[in-house]
Design a protein around this motif. Structure first.
Motif, PDB file in Angstrom:
ATOM      1  N   PRO A  72      33.041  37.174  10.341  1.00 29.49           N
ATOM      2  CA  PRO A  72      32.462  36.041  10.564  1.00 29.49           C
ATOM      3  C   PRO A  72      31.282  35.900   9.483  1.00 29.49           C
ATOM      4  O   PRO A  72      30.944  36.532   8.756  1.00 29.49           O
ATOM      5  CB  PRO A  72      31.360  36.805  11.778  1.00 29.49           C
ATOM      6  N   GLU A  73      30.773  34.423   9.923  1.00 27.25           N
ATOM      7  CA  GLU A  73      29.883  33.855   8.920  1.00 27.25           C
ATOM      8  C   GLU A  73      28.595  34.628   8.458  1.00 27.25           C
ATOM      9  O   GLU A  73      28.248  34.844   7.329  1.00 27.25           O
ATOM     10  CB  GLU A  73      29.509  32.438   9.494  1.00 27.25           C
ATOM     11  N   ILE A  79      27.242  39.916   2.610  1.00 26.17           N
ATOM     12  CA  ILE A  79      28.007  40.517   1.554  1.00 26.17           C
ATOM     13  C   ILE A  79      28.943  39.417   0.518  1.00 26.17           C
ATOM     14  O   ILE A  79      29.490  40.041  -0.321  1.00 26.17           O
ATOM     15  CB  ILE A  79      29.188  41.561   2.176  1.00 26.17           C
ATOM     16  N   GLY A  80      28.391  38.303   0.838  1.00 28.91           N
ATOM     17  CA  GLY A  80      29.168  37.361  -0.020  1.00 28.91           C
ATOM     18  C   GLY A  80      28.968  37.218  -1.189  1.00 28.91           C
ATOM     19  O   GLY A  80      29.699  36.798  -2.313  1.00 28.91           O
ATOM     20  N   ASP A  81      27.744  37.843  -1.964  1.00 33.30           N
ATOM     21  CA  ASP A  81      27.451  37.799  -3.269  1.00 33.30           C
ATOM     22  C   ASP A  81      28.007  39.096  -4.176  1.00 33.30           C
ATOM     23  O   ASP A  81      27.719  39.141  -5.176  1.00 33.30           O
ATOM     24  CB  ASP A  81      25.917  37.881  -3.359  1.00 33.30           C
ATOM     25  N   MET A  88      33.101  44.602  -1.613  1.00 37.34           N
ATOM     26  CA  MET A  88      32.831  43.901  -0.441  1.00 37.34           C
ATOM     27  C   MET A  88      33.560  44.748   0.674  1.00 37.34           C
ATOM     28  O   MET A  88      32.866  44.956   1.689  1.00 37.34           O
ATOM     29  CB  MET A  88      33.579  42.577  -0.461  1.00 37.34           C
ATOM     30  N   TRP A  89      34.768  45.457   0.531  1.00 30.84           N
ATOM     31  CA  TRP A  89      35.253  46.269   1.479  1.00 30.84           C
ATOM     32  C   TRP A  89      34.533  47.307   1.831  1.00 30.84           C
ATOM     33  O   TRP A  89      34.189  47.969   2.905  1.00 30.84           O
ATOM     34  CB  TRP A  89      36.702  46.589   0.936  1.00 30.84           C
ATOM     35  N   LYS A  93      32.889  48.385   5.487  1.00 27.62           N
ATOM     36  CA  LYS A  93      32.815  49.786   5.915  1.00 27.62           C
ATOM     37  C   LYS A  93      31.902  50.644   6.378  1.00 27.62           C
ATOM     38  O   LYS A  93      31.567  51.179   7.486  1.00 27.62           O
ATOM     39  CB  LYS A  93      33.701  50.753   4.911  1.00 27.62           C
ATOM     40  N   THR A  94      30.831  50.476   5.205  1.00 27.63           N
ATOM     41  CA  THR A  94      29.613  51.154   5.486  1.00 27.63           C
ATOM     42  C   THR A  94      28.711  50.728   6.685  1.00 27.63           C
ATOM     43  O   THR A  94      27.968  51.265   7.758  1.00 27.63           O
ATOM     44  CB  THR A  94      28.818  50.978   4.195  1.00 27.63           C
ATOM     45  N   ARG A  95      28.632  49.091   6.744  1.00 29.77           N
ATOM     46  CA  ARG A  95      28.000  48.606   8.026  1.00 29.77           C
ATOM     47  C   ARG A  95      28.586  48.828   9.331  1.00 29.77           C
ATOM     48  O   ARG A  95      27.783  48.597  10.381  1.00 29.77           O
ATOM     49  CB  ARG A  95      28.021  47.018   7.535  1.00 29.77           C
TER      50      ARG A  95
END
Length: 374
Positions: A72-73, A79-81, A88-89, A93-95
């Motif tokens: 989702p946006e 995490i987009g940076d 990113m993966w 997973k952590t979140r």
């Protein structure tokens, strides 16, 4: 120049990587999402950039583009940076580890609820089957499917044995429960339940309307649920039978409660003196005589009456004449015999009793008024 036809697309192109859709990540589907995304990334030949961290700029960009399509946006903004798709993966997973623990806790709760659920005597087959189906649906939405064989066995095991023992034993002997659908078993039990209900109504035990619901409030503020309304045929010490009408069916109550106000509305005459209560019907017949208990309640044990089967009483002259005269009540027959209004009518000593035909034909009613108000 004539019209030219474009060449057909290469065979099998529609089944290539471009036709594979990315699943969308939600708050509760991380485990399933991760499994599906691994397949998508493998189809596009970029999973190794996440699995082994192999540095490849083209594969990294492709994998990141696929991830951006599947989250989702709000998560993209968080995490987009990240510079690599592996980072990113791992961040995703952590979140979602906390969400995974919540999912497992909910599954554990549903499992305990599924193991402990039992059908109450007051429940219907449809109601209980709906509860089991709801648990199964919630479990499936969390990633754990309860197969139909387990659902069928749990359903049959949880039915009250006193009510469905014979039917359950028959189904277990006739059907292969590992291959029988849940809806099939529910349908068979529903038909059996309807047949039992019809037999009870024909037997006069209770003409019950389950569409009437609500609740009753007591003096302490507590409530009990109303599951229907009907009539009860009861028998007095003299053998006379009478109806209690407009009776609420409340399964949670351990004892029946008769409303004095409701009794007076139906024409009953009630007398209370010292520690004694007497109740007469509108015709002056004694219905009950009760002595007050120590807790200031009037308690009485009432016997549920049963309508007489005319087939078994047809040799009795009184019952035969009851049929001939259109199922009139015995008090009227007794009066007619005393006044010699009907030739051959025997002297009647029966109490005020009812037969099955009276109940089915709804012949019981109050007397017509002597005068009309309009």
């Amino acid at each position: 120049m004539g019209d030219t036809t474009p060449p057909p697309p290469p065979k099998g192109k529609e089944n290539g990587p471009s036709s594979v859709h990315c699943p969308m990540l939600t708050a509760m589907n991380y485990t399933v999402w991760a499994m599906r995304m691994k397949v998508v990334l493998r189809v596009h030949k970029v999973w190794d950039t996440i699995n082994s961290g192999v540095p490849d700029e083209d594969k990294n960009d492709m994998a990141m583009a696929l991830l951006f399509q599947s989250i989702p946006e709000t998560l993209i903004m968080q995490i987009g940076d990240q510079e690599t798709v592996k980072a990113m993966w791992d961040s995703i997973k952590t979140r979602h580890l906390g969400a995974e623990r919540v999912r497992e806790a909910r599954l554990q709760t549903l499992s305990v609820e599924f193991d402990n659920i039992k059908m109450n005597e007051s429940n219907s087959i449809d109601n209980f089957a709906g509860k089991l189906s709801s648990i199964a649906s919630k479990s499936a939405s969390l990633g754990e499917v309860i197969d139909e064989a387990r659902l069928v066995k749990k359903f049959l095991k949880s039915l009250p044995r006193s009510k469905y023992n014979q039917m359950v034993d028959s189904l277990q002997q006739v059907l292969d429960l590992n291959k029988t659908g849940f809806e099939d078993v529910v349908g068979r039990l529903r038909a059996y339940e309807e047949r039992i209900r019809e037999e009870k109504l024909q037997g006069g035990d209770q003409e019950l309307n389950e569409n009437i619901t609500g609740r009753v409030k007591f003096g302490d503020g507590s409530f009990v649920q109303i599951k229907g309304k009907g009539s009860i045929l009861f028998q007095g010490k003299s053998g006379d039978q009478d109806f209690l009408t407009e009776i609420y069916y409340i399964p949670e109550l351990k004892n029946n409660i008769i409303s004095i106000g409701q009794a007076t509305e139906s024409g009953c005459d009630i007398w209370m003196k010292h520690d004694l209560l007497t109740m007469y019907d509108e015709n002056g017949r004694l219905l009950m005589k009760v002595k007050r208990s120590e807790n200031r309640l009037f308690k009485i044990r009432m016997k549920i009456g049963a309508p007489v089967c005319l087939q078994s009483k047809i040799e009795d002259d009184a019952w035969r004449w009851h049929t001939r005269l259109g199922h009139i009540n015995f008090e009227l027959m007794k009066s007619m015999a005393k006044k010699d209004l009907v030739r051959g009518l025997p002297h009647v000593e029966h109490g005020n009793q009812l037969c099955e035909s009276c109940l089915v034909g709804k012949q019981t009613r109050c007397s017509f008024p002597a005068t009309s108000s309009f």
